[in-house]
Design a protein around this motif. Structure first.
Motif, mmCIF file in Angstrom:
data_model
loop_
_atom_site.group_PDB
_atom_site.id
_atom_site.type_symbol
_atom_site.label_atom_id
_atom_site.label_comp_id
_atom_site.label_asym_id
_atom_site.label_seq_id
_atom_site.Cartn_x
_atom_site.Cartn_y
_atom_site.Cartn_z
ATOM 1 N N HIS A 9 0.807 -1.223 0.000
ATOM 2 C CA HIS A 9 0.000 0.000 0.000
ATOM 3 C C HIS A 9 0.842 1.276 0.000
ATOM 4 O O HIS A 9 0.321 2.363 0.106
ATOM 5 C CB HIS A 9 -0.984 -0.012 1.176
ATOM 6 N N GLU A 10 2.156 1.121 -0.094
ATOM 7 C CA GLU A 10 3.029 2.307 -0.149
ATOM 8 C C GLU A 10 3.881 2.169 -1.399
ATOM 9 O O GLU A 10 4.712 1.256 -1.472
ATOM 10 C CB GLU A 10 3.950 2.344 1.072
ATOM 11 N N PHE A 11 3.704 3.046 -2.365
ATOM 12 C CA PHE A 11 4.483 2.911 -3.606
ATOM 13 C C PHE A 11 4.557 4.227 -4.367
ATOM 14 O O PHE A 11 3.727 5.118 -4.182
ATOM 15 C CB PHE A 11 3.912 1.796 -4.493
ATOM 16 N N CYS A 12 5.600 4.306 -5.211
ATOM 17 C CA CYS A 12 5.734 5.462 -6.100
ATOM 18 C C CYS A 12 6.112 4.943 -7.475
ATOM 19 O O CYS A 12 6.460 3.771 -7.621
ATOM 20 C CB CYS A 12 6.791 6.430 -5.565
ATOM 21 N N GLY A 13 6.036 5.788 -8.468
ATOM 22 C CA GLY A 13 6.348 5.312 -9.809
ATOM 23 C C GLY A 13 6.185 6.376 -10.860
ATOM 24 O O GLY A 13 6.148 7.576 -10.567
ATOM 25 N N ILE A 14 6.081 5.894 -12.096
ATOM 26 C CA ILE A 14 5.980 6.778 -13.258
ATOM 27 C C ILE A 14 4.651 6.508 -13.949
ATOM 28 O O ILE A 14 4.297 5.343 -14.180
ATOM 29 C CB ILE A 14 7.153 6.495 -14.229
ATOM 30 N N VAL A 15 3.923 7.567 -14.256
ATOM 31 C CA VAL A 15 2.626 7.408 -14.930
ATOM 32 C C VAL A 15 2.874 6.756 -16.294
ATOM 33 O O VAL A 15 3.668 7.244 -17.094
ATOM 34 C CB VAL A 15 1.939 8.783 -15.103
ATOM 35 N N ASP A 16 2.194 5.640 -16.532
ATOM 36 C CA ASP A 16 2.419 4.893 -17.763
ATOM 37 C C ASP A 16 1.256 5.055 -18.740
ATOM 38 O O ASP A 16 1.448 5.099 -19.942
ATOM 39 C CB ASP A 16 2.617 3.412 -17.411
ATOM 40 N N GLU A 17 0.050 5.142 -18.187
ATOM 41 C CA GLU A 17 -1.154 5.285 -19.020
ATOM 42 C C GLU A 17 -2.173 6.084 -18.224
ATOM 43 O O GLU A 17 -2.270 5.894 -17.004
ATOM 44 C CB GLU A 17 -1.782 3.904 -19.230
#
Ligand code: NAD
Ligand code: ZN
Ligand code: ZN
Length: 445
Positions: free
Chosen positions: A100-108
């Motif tokens: 429930h804890e995450f980060c990332g790059i918008v893919d779509e």
């Protein structure tokens, strides 16, 4: 049949309520209808009580116009994940993707997502909020009324929490971010853009731990000059200690029983510690705290451990026999330790009912007992991000390990045993940027 599955079957038999405005029970793209996108990914799944496994599943796809598909670059394991591992939180299903804890790059992005674009770096809040219900209008995102339609939670608690990522069907049933991709409902509400000067390793913890600790402190009402006692020296307790001092506390005392107190002494030298495993005959946490605080006790006490950790045999057996779900020992200890008319907050997770609660001490001595609730991340994450940017908070202080997603099942067991000096981890994926300055070295398991 384990209690977790029994509750899930009951929920399926009764059926959900009709309040949710986003699809429920999408904990794994391969088991939820119409949830699988093209290609596969790695993810960590709950496979039964005390069992997690790395699995290969379909990537998620856009299901609703306000969805975002996130390419994960960082996640972590939380003390709350242990309640899932142990089956304390009910309504898990084999194959549920956790995290429930995450980060990332918008893919779509879905057709109605206006504020985000492909390629943007973001962090997710652990709760899923709709952005415009009674609670969302006040930024109390953890209690959103539109993202969780679980009937059992509503009946048992007299109300529900928001939907949560990777946190069982009890909170809506959403796949989590301990994976390579995740679907984020109401993407422009539940994702906060990270500025270029904040690396993932610092931004990630806005998902939960930083907001939770901050909330514990301000919601319980730490004021200038207060002496604060904190039960549980995990990451939540440690940040609550930092934030108590930032909010003017004159002294913080942390209570635990293992190497974590040495970690605290090392990294937070201005915090006092109390190891309850070393108490002598006739001594208790309460008697020791009275001794340390003018024979009255701390002004404020905060529980950052959990209701599943019984201290004595009586509660251990009552919980094992299903006579209660949570021990009252820590709460009673907080109540009797705190000075008259002092305040106690509960941030550690409690799931059901408890026996032998010291209501007499609470009433007679005027103790204010506050359930801090699941922390409303959206209320705080922008201001906490600013504090990270200004150097007022350094989240890397609590991070002990950098690991790979591929090893995450093994990491869960290490984390549970508190082995290898492990507490907060940073989980990288094949999409992560190289480690930032100050990050621990990558460790493989
Ligand atoms: N309310 C929220 O929004 C929210 C959000 C995140 C986490 N949490 C909860 O906060 C709690 C702490 O999280 P964490 O990640 O730091 O967990 P953690 O498991 O890493 O740390 C918990 C600590 O509590 C200690 N402990 C156990 N029994 C104790 C006792 N009797 N007295 C004193 N200490 C005791 C353990 O030794 C451990 O060091 C967990 O229950 C977690 O689920 C709540
Ligand atoms: Zn958490
Ligand atoms: Zn809402």
């Amino acid at each position: 049949m384990a209690m977790s599955q029994a509750a899930l079957k009951a929920e399926q038999a009764i059926g959900h309520s009709d309040n949710a405005t986003t699809v429920q029970d999408v904990t794994n793209p391969d088991t939820a209808p119409n949830a699988a996108g093209e290609g596969t990914m790695k993810a960590l799944a709950w496979m039964g009580k005390n069992k997690v496994e790395m699995i290969e599943v379909s990537k998620p796809k856009i299901m609703e116009p306000r969805d975002v598909i996130l390419k994960i670059t960082g996640s972590t394991v939380c003390g709350s994940d242990l309640h899932l591992l142990h089956g304390t939180v009910v309504e898990l299903q084999k194959g549920d993707i956790l995290g429930h804890e995450f980060c990332g790059i918008v893919d779509e992005v879905g057709s109605e997502v206006k504020k985000l674009r492909k390629g943007q770096r973001v962090v997710a809040s652990f709760q899923i909020a709709c952005g415009n219900c009674y609670y969302c209008d006040q930024k109390l995102s953890s209690q959103c009324e539109k993202t969780n339609s679980n009937t059992i939670e509503n009946a048992m608690y007299g109300g529900r929490t928001a939907g949560m990522f990777g946190y069982s069907h009890f909170t809506g049933g959403f796949a989590g971010g301990q994976s390579e991709y995740t679907r984020v409902p109401y993407g422009d509400v539940n994702l906060l853009p990270l500025p270029d000067n904040i690396p993932d390793e610092k931004g990630l913890y806005l998902s939960d731990v930083l907001c939770t600790s901050w909330h514990a402190v301000v919601d319980t009402g730490v004021k200038k000059g207060d002496v604060v006692a904190i039960w549980g020296a995990g990451p939540i307790g440690q940040m609550a200690a930092e934030f108590s001092l930032l909010n003017g506390a004159s002294r913080v005392i942390m209570i635990d029983q293992n190497w974590r107190l040495d970690f605290v002494k090392d990294r937070y030298p201005h915090v006092d510690t109390l190891d309850f495993s070393t108490l002598g005959k006739g001594e208790s946490v309460t008697s020791k705290l009275k001794e340390m605080c003018n024979n009255r006790g701390p002004d404020v006490s905060i529980e950052c451990a959990a209701g599943e950790y019984a201290k004595g045999w009586a509660h251990y057996f009552e919980m094992m026999l299903g006579l209660e779900t949570d021990t009252s020992e820590l709460i009673n200890e907080m109540i009797t330790s705190t000075r008259n008319f002092g305040r106690c907050g509960i941030t550690g997770v409690y799931v059901g009912f408890t026996n032998h609660f010291n209501i007499g001490s609470l009433m007679e001595r005027g103790i204010r007992l506050i359930g801090n609730g699941q922390a409303p991340v959206h209320l705080y994450w922008e201001s906490l991000l600013k504090m990270i940017e200004d150097g007022q908070i350094d989240p890397l202080k609590m991070v002990t390990h950098r690991v790979r997603l591929e090893d995450l099942d093994k990491v869960y067991y290490k984390f549970e045993e508190k082995a290898d000096g492990m507490q907060k981890v940073y989980v990288e994926t094949k999409f992560s940027a190289p480690a930032c300055e100050g990050s621990p070295e990558l460790k493989r398991y």
